[in-house]
Design a protein around this motif. Structure first.
Motif, PDB file in Angstrom:
ATOM      1  N   VAL A  22       0.774  -1.688   0.322  1.00 25.63           N
ATOM      2  CA  VAL A  22       0.086  -0.444   0.395  1.00 25.63           C
ATOM      3  C   VAL A  22       1.023   1.111   0.361  1.00 25.63           C
ATOM      4  CG1 VAL A  22      -1.580   1.245   1.532  1.00 25.63           C
ATOM      5  CG2 VAL A  22      -2.043  -0.631   1.168  1.00 25.63           C
ATOM      6  N   TRP A  23       1.892   1.028   0.816  1.00 20.73           N
ATOM      7  CA  TRP A  23       3.044   2.787   0.961  1.00 20.73           C
ATOM      8  C   TRP A  23       3.754   2.701  -0.179  1.00 20.73           C
ATOM      9  CZ3 TRP A  23       0.748   6.242   3.885  1.00 20.73           C
ATOM     10  CH2 TRP A  23      -0.160   6.514   4.788  1.00 20.73           C
ATOM     11  N   THR A  67      -3.499   6.852  -9.610  1.00 18.33           N
ATOM     12  CA  THR A  67      -2.218   7.419  -8.682  1.00 18.33           C
ATOM     13  C   THR A  67      -2.653   8.057  -7.884  1.00 18.33           C
ATOM     14  OG1 THR A  67      -1.690   9.339 -10.912  1.00 18.33           O
ATOM     15  CG2 THR A  67      -0.371   9.341  -8.585  1.00 18.33           C
ATOM     16  N   GLN A  68      -1.827   7.227  -6.941  1.00 14.25           N
ATOM     17  CA  GLN A  68      -2.093   7.151  -5.294  1.00 14.25           C
ATOM     18  C   GLN A  68      -1.743   8.448  -4.550  1.00 14.25           C
ATOM     19  OE1 GLN A  68      -3.483   4.098  -3.157  1.00 14.25           O
ATOM     20  NE2 GLN A  68      -3.961   4.542  -5.103  1.00 14.25           N
ATOM     21  N   LYS A  81      -3.335   6.467   0.183  1.00 12.49           N
ATOM     22  CA  LYS A  81      -2.366   5.019   0.339  1.00 12.49           C
ATOM     23  C   LYS A  81      -2.866   5.128   2.263  1.00 12.49           C
ATOM     24  CE  LYS A  81       1.709   6.029  -1.627  1.00 12.49           C
ATOM     25  NZ  LYS A  81       3.194   6.317  -2.094  1.00 12.49           N
ATOM     26  N   ALA A 123      -6.234   3.578   1.626  1.00 17.22           N
ATOM     27  CA  ALA A 123      -6.293   2.134   1.768  1.00 17.22           C
ATOM     28  C   ALA A 123      -5.050   1.381   2.943  1.00 17.22           C
ATOM     29  CB  ALA A 123      -5.179   1.642   0.697  1.00 17.22           C
ATOM     30  N   ARG A 125       2.982   1.760  -3.834  1.00 14.26           N
ATOM     31  CA  ARG A 125       3.079   1.646  -5.033  1.00 14.26           C
ATOM     32  C   ARG A 125       2.581   2.965  -5.443  1.00 14.26           C
ATOM     33  NH1 ARG A 125      -3.038  -1.560  -4.436  1.00 14.26           N
ATOM     34  NH2 ARG A 125      -4.115   0.754  -3.024  1.00 14.26           N
ATOM     35  N   GLU A 126       2.482   2.979  -6.551  1.00  9.67           N
ATOM     36  CA  GLU A 126       1.968   4.394  -6.871  1.00  9.67           C
ATOM     37  C   GLU A 126       0.949   4.464  -7.920  1.00  9.67           C
ATOM     38  OE1 GLU A 126       4.378   7.443  -7.160  1.00  9.67           O
ATOM     39  OE2 GLU A 126       6.080   6.102  -5.365  1.00  9.67           O
ATOM     40  N   VAL A 127       0.867   3.488  -8.862  1.00  6.01           N
ATOM     41  CA  VAL A 127      -0.920   3.617  -8.866  1.00  6.01           C
ATOM     42  C   VAL A 127      -1.775   2.536  -8.537  1.00  6.01           C
ATOM     43  CG1 VAL A 127      -1.370   3.609 -11.181  1.00  6.01           C
ATOM     44  CG2 VAL A 127       0.354   4.451 -10.497  1.00  6.01           C
ATOM     45  N   ASP A 128      -2.718   1.990  -8.641  1.00  8.31           N
ATOM     46  CA  ASP A 128      -3.355   1.165  -7.858  1.00  8.31           C
ATOM     47  C   ASP A 128      -3.733   0.870  -9.054  1.00  8.31           C
ATOM     48  OD1 ASP A 128      -5.527   2.651  -9.006  1.00  8.31           O
ATOM     49  OD2 ASP A 128      -6.935   2.557  -6.564  1.00  8.31           O
ATOM     50  N   GLY A 129      -4.731  -0.952  -9.138  1.00  9.66           N
ATOM     51  CA  GLY A 129      -4.973  -1.695  -9.917  1.00  9.66           C
ATOM     52  C   GLY A 129      -6.312  -1.436 -10.995  1.00  9.66           C
TER      53      GLY A 129
END
Length: 75
Positions: free
Chosen positions: A26-27, A37-38, A43, A46, A29-33
């Motif tokens: 979670v912390w 953009t996170q 974050k 999530a 990743r830059e882009v989720d599924g």
């Protein structure tokens, strides 16, 4: 140490590892599924969802621990 306590500790280690891996994912990743953009706020949301989901295994582990303690005193 009895088998039920060994099982309990193994289950705890597995749950802690899964929580740590989930937190890391979670912390970092830059882009989720979905391709979003996170941001730090997303974050955090999530992470809170992951934390809420981990309450169920925690409750199960606590009940299991109480059962182990009670059965340990009886024998």
């Amino acid at each position: 140490m009895k088998k039920r306590w060994v099982s309990w500790w193994i289950a705890n280690v597995i749950w802690i590892a899964l929580f740590a891996i989930g937190t890391f994912v979670v912390w970092t990743r830059e882009v989720d599924g979905a391709g979003v953009t996170q941001t730090p706020e997303l974050k955090l949301v999530a992470f809170i969802v992951l934390l809420i989901a981990s309450i169920i295994p925690l409750a199960i582990q606590l009940v299991w621990m109480m059962i182990n303690l009670k059965s340990g005193r009886a024998s």
